[in-house]
Design a protein around this motif. Structure first.
Motif, PDB file in Angstrom:
ATOM      1  N   GLN A 180      -9.193  -3.549   2.223  1.00 26.17           N
ATOM      2  CA  GLN A 180      -9.996  -2.987   3.306  1.00 26.17           C
ATOM      3  C   GLN A 180      -9.229  -1.972   4.111  1.00 26.17           C
ATOM      4  OE1 GLN A 180     -11.433  -6.816   5.076  1.00 26.17           O
ATOM      5  NE2 GLN A 180     -13.293  -5.659   5.366  1.00 26.17           N
ATOM      6  N   GLY A 181      -7.930  -1.876   3.810  1.00 30.40           N
ATOM      7  CA  GLY A 181      -7.117  -0.923   4.550  1.00 30.40           C
ATOM      8  C   GLY A 181      -6.641  -1.475   5.870  1.00 30.40           C
ATOM      9  N   GLU A 182      -6.781  -2.789   6.078  1.00 29.54           N
ATOM     10  CA  GLU A 182      -6.429  -3.370   7.367  1.00 29.54           C
ATOM     11  C   GLU A 182      -4.945  -3.670   7.485  1.00 29.54           C
ATOM     12  OE1 GLU A 182      -8.595  -4.367  10.200  1.00 29.54           O
ATOM     13  OE2 GLU A 182      -9.536  -2.681   9.193  1.00 29.54           O
ATOM     14  N   ILE A 183      -4.274  -3.867   6.350  1.00 32.78           N
ATOM     15  CA  ILE A 183      -2.830  -4.138   6.398  1.00 32.78           C
ATOM     16  C   ILE A 183      -2.137  -3.287   5.340  1.00 32.78           C
ATOM     17  CG2 ILE A 183      -2.989  -6.509   7.235  1.00 32.78           C
ATOM     18  CD1 ILE A 183      -2.671  -7.402   4.303  1.00 32.78           C
ATOM     19  N   LEU A 231     -13.665   2.830   0.027  1.00 30.08           N
ATOM     20  CA  LEU A 231     -12.341   3.440   0.199  1.00 30.08           C
ATOM     21  C   LEU A 231     -11.944   4.288  -1.005  1.00 30.08           C
ATOM     22  CD1 LEU A 231     -10.055   0.805   1.966  1.00 30.08           C
ATOM     23  CD2 LEU A 231     -10.817   3.006   2.798  1.00 30.08           C
ATOM     24  N   LEU A 232     -12.151   3.740  -2.220  1.00 26.07           N
ATOM     25  CA  LEU A 232     -11.645   4.412  -3.402  1.00 26.07           C
ATOM     26  C   LEU A 232     -12.569   5.495  -3.923  1.00 26.07           C
ATOM     27  CD1 LEU A 232     -10.108   1.708  -5.751  1.00 26.07           C
ATOM     28  CD2 LEU A 232      -8.953   3.371  -4.334  1.00 26.07           C
ATOM     29  N   TYR A 264     -21.970  -0.399   2.718  1.00 26.82           N
ATOM     30  CA  TYR A 264     -21.271  -0.862   1.526  1.00 26.82           C
ATOM     31  C   TYR A 264     -22.213  -1.047   0.338  1.00 26.82           C
ATOM     32  CZ  TYR A 264     -16.840  -1.896   3.814  1.00 26.82           C
ATOM     33  OH  TYR A 264     -15.651  -1.796   4.452  1.00 26.82           O
ATOM     34  N   TYR A 302       0.076   4.154   2.546  1.00 27.05           N
ATOM     35  CA  TYR A 302       0.438   3.858   3.936  1.00 27.05           C
ATOM     36  C   TYR A 302       1.940   3.943   4.140  1.00 27.05           C
ATOM     37  CZ  TYR A 302       0.138   1.733   8.529  1.00 27.05           C
ATOM     38  OH  TYR A 302       0.218   1.511   9.879  1.00 27.05           O
ATOM     39  N   ALA A 317      -8.195  -2.619  12.113  1.00 26.15           N
ATOM     40  CA  ALA A 317      -6.960  -1.839  12.180  1.00 26.15           C
ATOM     41  C   ALA A 317      -7.157  -0.437  11.622  1.00 26.15           C
ATOM     42  CB  ALA A 317      -5.854  -2.564  11.431  1.00 26.15           C
ATOM     43  N   ARG A 318      -7.983  -0.338  10.559  1.00 30.55           N
ATOM     44  CA  ARG A 318      -8.235   0.989  10.004  1.00 30.55           C
ATOM     45  C   ARG A 318      -9.699   1.352  10.193  1.00 30.55           C
ATOM     46  NH1 ARG A 318      -5.571   2.798   5.233  1.00 30.55           N
ATOM     47  NH2 ARG A 318      -3.447   2.016   5.140  1.00 30.55           N
ATOM     48  N   GLY A 343      -7.739   0.978  -9.521  1.00 28.62           N
ATOM     49  CA  GLY A 343      -7.554   2.310  -8.947  1.00 28.62           C
ATOM     50  C   GLY A 343      -6.857   2.344  -7.608  1.00 28.62           C
ATOM     51  N   TYR A 344      -6.568   1.178  -7.029  1.00 30.40           N
ATOM     52  CA  TYR A 344      -5.887   1.182  -5.742  1.00 30.40           C
ATOM     53  C   TYR A 344      -4.421   1.578  -5.942  1.00 30.40           C
ATOM     54  CZ  TYR A 344      -9.878  -1.275  -3.713  1.00 30.40           C
ATOM     55  OH  TYR A 344     -11.127  -1.622  -3.268  1.00 30.40           O
ATOM     56  N   ASP A 382       0.851  -1.190   0.000  1.00 35.16           N
ATOM     57  CA  ASP A 382       0.000   0.000   0.000  1.00 35.16           C
ATOM     58  C   ASP A 382       0.887   1.240   0.000  1.00 35.16           C
ATOM     59  OD1 ASP A 382      -1.655   2.171   0.696  1.00 35.16           O
ATOM     60  OD2 ASP A 382      -3.001   0.887   1.833  1.00 35.16           O
ATOM     61  N   MET A 398     -14.099  -9.834  -2.280  1.00 41.01           N
ATOM     62  CA  MET A 398     -14.099  -8.457  -1.809  1.00 41.01           C
ATOM     63  C   MET A 398     -15.210  -7.638  -2.439  1.00 41.01           C
ATOM     64  SD  MET A 398     -12.636  -6.608   0.428  1.00 41.01           S
ATOM     65  CE  MET A 398     -12.654  -7.865   1.618  1.00 41.01           C
TER      66      MET A 398
END
Lengths: 353, 531, 253
Positions: A237-240, B301-302, B294, A159, B110-111, A257-258, A156, B488
């Motif tokens: 998910q942005g968790e890691i 997120l995006l 969702y 991050y 975490a986020r 797009g990430y 990421d 996902m």
């Protein structure tokens, strides 16, 4: 069911169901008996179809399955070809339990290790022309290699920038304290991707050191996910911040797009394969060989061209955007050896259950 | 009467034998004895066991306390809109547990939204505890709430006259009657949490529990032997629960005055509990709501803009067909399940006999069999038979998976109905089935409706048992959640959860309305006691 | 019915002999009380008579026919329970007409018979009330009406008035006697209350520990108790009761 929406049908059935309930309650015996008979007949047969049915169990991602479905609909109007998405483990379990009684005719994208263990359940494929494959890529007469996939670190960028993290270059780098809780890897017991990393580490460090390594890596690990896509999903998910996952999933995310980068460790990209075959006893069913042939010659190329560029066939085109073309394969000696896999997955118990 | 029931007894025994005993024995047949020693000695297993016990005990305690306070709130304070609040409290039971996990990650990961504010996250044992409490407290609530109905209210007045303080009153009066429901709740919740893998998979992180361990052995390595051994360990709470349940005396059945308790005025108490209740309900809705979010966002997120694309995707992928399957299955489970379970409870609760004990045990055991193990066992045992790949198989596996709770509901309710009706019927030459239909069933109709709803609702949300048994013709909607979540595609997964939730709410509402319409007739099951 | 004969009846539960060689006869139109303390076996005897309990040894003859193994529905017996066992989901009229409606297969006729019976028992104003809306005494009457309407040869009462208050008991006792005179139904009345047994019965059968101790007219038992037990349990008890009432109101009655 050809009903696209199915809305009208389910409204009707819902009403019938309610009426059903009322009758059962009021004890109207004659009606009850008729309804029971109808229900019984229906429940024992399920919905019927007017065309010959061919069932494919596929462990591919949704996007690839969608492409497959669309092309099948165009190409095979005569048959009702159903693509059922089934996770690798579930697919293997069903084959093991049901043998040739399984409803699937063709099994697609199943981890080769599972395929090898269940080899006796698959039909001989000697009728099919295999000249399009690279030499030596197929190890069995009962199934063919479907896809070769590599795994790498997917990072990421945002991050990393925000927290001033350094890009890891080796397995040892991953042990750095700055990555605490930021890494996820698939569990080698349940995922071919996870096993790929594990085997590679064993080949590089030796078995004992590898186990020691992963025990240390646990400190930075968020989770040993059950599925191969787990780490990439957590990343999305942005968790890691570091996913040890499939390269093609990383590429797909980037194209969506990430803001990610695919990072190959100095030791190269580990890889693994999936396979496909026909369930033994089903090869003479109407349409099965036809569909299989088409998948083998046609869709196979499409899939590799658009999603999984690692070479399995002679003359593979690549039109996947942003796919890293400069990857080197890591040391995956023994990846085709089932005994090695059995042994190593047992050894994994020393790391994590 | 016992002779007449001989045939029914035998039939039920055979039925349960085929649907419960036979598949379990098949699984046990897969065990290699040598694996047992290896497993028990392995570090991974021991750690998983330790973890399971730890989170199981803590989560159970919290869950039951939360539930008890809610039940107290509903039954012993002057709170308004009780029926609506009760429905809200049971909402977590109406959606697949995966939605809880994802909602929790969304907020507390975490986020997570809330984590980012407070700088901590709950991934790991804490996450498992919170997630487990989330889906289990409604069930504990239902059991305890039901228990409150049977507390003899006269004793409160006696206690007041005797000058007992709150502490003493609680232990001498309330606790005596609530002992059994409380323990039932504790064991039901613990068993549920101990055998669940949905929540630990989503929020557990590195914290492994037994069911996750089992899952990996079975799905990853196809190691049925080890998987079954772990499965047997998971059965242990059920056995203990059964023992305790058998030996604990139930005061509730012997006397219940049925008089409405006139609540003392106590504004402070009312306000405190009102806040408590609403906070709990709100938290639940926030967690579930964050997941629902969702559904309407293009990509949280995006690209967080409103979008219909997930709805479009779902509709164009035959959601109607899967919904139809789910409704057929759930309807079948509700109807046949209620029917079968009611008669099983009738036989064990009112007819008794030696076979009754065995039937009772077989039925209760199912509570501790994880859905995955049951599904696998059925897949092995019945593959190739005529019943395989039919709706009927899915209906039966769901009935067996969920039978324990409705069975206990029916069992308890039938015990509270005057035992002499059958004798009256006999002497008046009224057939047994006739009297059951004309008197016993009407006396227990509230419970029957609850059973129906329970079967339906759980059948709609279940994934684990049917995961190995469905095929392309009968795949239920809930399976789609797994597929979408694995890819996902959280928006699509959220929409499926919403559809399931909607139908479950409809069923619950229908039953609530039917109950309310009858309330005007003013007789209720509790007052039947005095006859 | 002409007679009910019980011959050499014994019942064993596990190791315990609950009923030991019971022999007696019930005459047509008679009111017989079975009197004894808890655990003497009277409830077991009742259940055996009805047919819901098996016999270890012995036989039951009704009109000289052996009914020992006969189904309860064919014995021509009715039963009134201590807790009445009225059907809570039906009103008074429905409760009484229910079994008759099934027997006659005629709803209207059954209703008419039920109304007649309820009139006789002074329950006409309560036809459409539900069991939880009427008093204990009224429930008792409904329970009786329910059995009477089926014209049983014998009605058995299982401690039927123990749940009522003293006032109701006295009233109902009187009504019960009236009903019996009117309908001439044979009645077997199980109780542990000496006063009740004595005031209602043509004959009383005193039981203790699974045996019949004495069976005779009330006055006979009172004056000539067969043994010390009967003397204590019956005669002395009743005498004490009378003298304590005398003490309360201070006169000779």
């Amino acid at each position: 069911m050809n009903d696209i929406l199915g809305v009208e049908m389910f409204k009707k059935m819902r009403y019938n169901l309610f009426v059903n309930i009322k009758f059962v309650r009021k004890g109207n015996t004659k009606m009850k008996k008729i309804l029971l008979l109808l229900m019984g007949a229906f429940l024992l047969t399920g919905c019927g179809s007017d065309r010959e049915k061919v069932v494919i169990y596929s462990s591919m991602e949704e996007e690839r399955n969608q492409a497959l479905k669309e092309q099948l609909e165009e190409k095979f109007e005569l048959y009702d070809v159903v693509v059922q998405a089934v996770a690798t483990g579930n697919s293997a379990a069903k084959i093991k339990n049901e043998g040739s009684n399984i409803e699937a005719d063709i099994v697609l994208d199943l981890e080769t290790a599972h395929m090898a263990n269940l080899e006796d359940n698959f039909a001989l494929l000697s009728d099919f022309d295999t000249s399009m494959f690279l030499d030596g890529i197929n190890n069995s007469e009962n199934y063919f290699t479907w896809v070769k996939y590599t795994m790498n670190l997917i990072i990421d960028n945002k991050y990393f920038k925000e927290h001033n993290l350094s890009i890891p270059e080796t397995y040892e780098d991953l042990l750095k304290k700055e990555y605490k809780g930021l890494i996820a890897m698939p569990d080698p017991k349940t995922s071919g991707t996870g096993y790929g990393f594990f085997l590679n580490a064993v080949n590089i460090m030796g078995e004992d050191k590898a186990i020691e390594y992963f025990n240390k890596l646990k400190n930075n690990m968020r989770e040993f996910t059950t599925s191969g896509s787990g780490p990439t999903n957590l990343l999305k998910q942005g968790e890691i911040a570091i996913a040890m996952g499939m390269t093609n999933q990383g590429v797909e995310a980037i194209n969506a797009g990430y803001d990610y980068t695919i990072v190959e460790l100095k030791t190269g990209s580990p890889y693994n394969t999936t396979s496909f075959g026909i369930i033994k006893g089903h090869e003479d069913k109407a349409g099965v060989k036809e569909v299989f042939e088409w998948i083998l010659t046609d869709f196979s190329r499409y899939d590799k061209e658009h999603f999984m560029p690692d070479q399995v066939l002679k003359n593979q085109k690549i039109s996947v955007k942003n796919y890293p073309l400069d990857l080197t394969y890591a040391d995956m000696m023994g990846i085709d050896d089932m005994k090695v896999k059995e042994h190593l997955t047992k050894m994994w118990g020393k790391v994590n259950g | 009467m016992k002779k007449k029931f001989g045939k029914l007894n035998v039939f039920l025994l055979i039925f349960l034998g085929i649907t419960v005993l036979y598949p379990l024995l098949m699984m046990i047949g897969h065990i290699n004895v040598s694996d047992i020693g290896k497993l028990v000695g392995s570090v991974g297993f021991q750690e998983a066991l330790k973890n399971s016990l730890f989170v199981g005990v803590i989560a159970t305690l919290i869950s039951v306390i939360v539930a008890y306070l809610l039940a107290y709130s509903i039954n012993r304070t002057n709170i308004k809109h009780r029926a609506v609040l009760k429905l809200c409290i049971t909402v977590p039971m109406l959606i697949p547990s995966i939605s809880h996990g994802l909602g929790l990650i969304n907020l507390f990961g975490a986020r997570g939204i809330i984590s980012s504010l407070f700088g901590f996250n709950i991934v790991g044992s804490l996450g498992i505890i919170v997630g487990s409490v989330l889906y289990s407290f409604p069930i504990a609530f239902l059991i305890i709430d039901d228990g409150f109905k049977y507390v003899d209210t006269n004793l409160y007045e006696s206690a007041r006259v005797l000058g007992l303080n709150f502490h003493q009153t609680f232990f001498k009066v309330t606790f005596t009657y609530l002992k059994k429901p409380l323990f039932s709740a504790v064991f039901a919740v613990f068993t549920m949490i101990f055998t669940d893998y949905g929540v630990p998979l989503s929020v557990g992180g590195m914290y492994t529990t037994l069911p996750v361990f089992l899952y990996k052995e079975v799905i990853g390595l196809l190691n049925y032997s080890t998987g079954t051994i772990v499965g047997l360990f998971l059965l242990i709470p059920a056995f203990i629960s059964f023992m305790v349940d058998t030996f604990m005396r139930d005061y509730a059945s012997t006397s219940a005055s049925g008089r409405e308790l006139v609540l003392k005025e106590n504004k402070v108490r009312d306000v405190i509990f009102k806040i408590y209740t609403y906070v709990i309900i709100l938290s639940v809705f926030v967690i579930i709501g964050s997941f629902v979010y969702y559904a309407v966002m293009d990509n949280v997120l995006l690209n967080p803009v409103l979008s219909m694309k997930h709805f479009n995707y779902v509709i164009s992928n035959d959601v109607g067909g899967y919904l139809f399957n789910s409704l057929v299955i759930s309807g079948g489970v509700a109807i046949f399940g209620t029917l079968i379970t009611y008669f099983v409870a009738y036989v064990t609760g009112r007819v008794r006999g030696k076979m009754a004990r065995i039937i009772h045990i077989l039925t209760i055991i199912t509570l501790a069999v994880p859905g995955m193990v049951l599904g696998l066992a059925y897949s092995i045992s019945f593959s190739g038979t005529f019943i395989y790949n039919t709706f009927l198989l899915l209906i039966i596996v769901n009935i067996i998976h969920f039978i324990a709770s409705p069975y206990l509901m029916a069992y308890n309710a039938l015990q509270k109905v005057n035992m002499n009706y059958e004798i009256v019927a006999k002497t008046c030459n009224v057939g047994l089935l006739r009297i059951i239909k004309d008197v016993i069933i009407p006396c227990t109709k509230l419970t029957i409706r609850e059973m129906f709803a329970y079967f339906f609702v759980n059948s709609m949300i279940t994934i684990s048992a049917v995961a190995f048994l469905y095929n392309t013709k009968n795949m239920p909607l809930s399976i789609l959640i797994n597929t979408y979540e694995g890819n996902m595609m959280l928006g699509e997964a959220a929409i499926i959860s919403l559809i399931i939730l909607m139908f479950n709410v409809i069923i619950k509402l229908v039953i609530y309305l039917i109950n309310r319409r009858e309330d005007r007739r003013k007789y209720n099951e509790v007052t039947y006691e005095s006859f | 019915m002409d007679s009910l004969e019980i011959k050499n009846l014994s019942k064993r539960y596990g190791k315990k002999m609950v009923l030991k060689n019971i022999n007696f006869e019930v005459k047509n139109g008679e009111f017989l009380s079975i009197l004894g303390p808890s655990g003497c076996g009277k409830t077991t005897l009742l259940r055996i008579l009805i047919g819901i309990e098996d016999i270890t040894e012995g036989s039951i003859y009704k009109d000289k026919k052996d009914i020992t193994k006969l189904d309860p529905s064919k014995r021509g017996m009715g039963i009134v329970f201590q807790n009445y066992a009225l059907f809570p989901n039906m009103n008074v009229l429905e409760n009484v007409s229910y079994a008759l409606k099934i027997k006659l297969k005629n709803k209207e006729k059954a209703k008419r018979e039920a109304i007649k019976m309820l009139e006789m028992l002074n329950m006409k104003e309560h036809l459409h009330k539900y069991p939880h809306e009427i008093s204990g005494g009224q429930q008792q009457r409904v329970a009786m009406a329910r059995t009477l309407v089926l014209n049983p040869d014998i009605i058995l009462f299982d401690e039927a008035m123990s749940a009522l208050d003293a006032d109701n008991r006295l009233k109902l006792r009187g009504e019960l006697k009236n009903i019996q005179k009117k309908t001439k139904t044979t009645m077997i009345y199980i109780t542990h209350d000496q006063e009740e047994a004595f005031s209602l019965s043509d004959r009383v059968m005193v039981m203790n520990d699974g045996e019949i101790v004495q069976i005779d007219k009330p006055s006979v038992i009172f004056r000539n108790p067969a043994n010390q037990y009967v003397k204590n349990f019956v005669t002395d008890h009743l005498v004490d009761k009378v003298s304590s009432i005398q003490k309360c109101i201070g006169t000779d009655i």
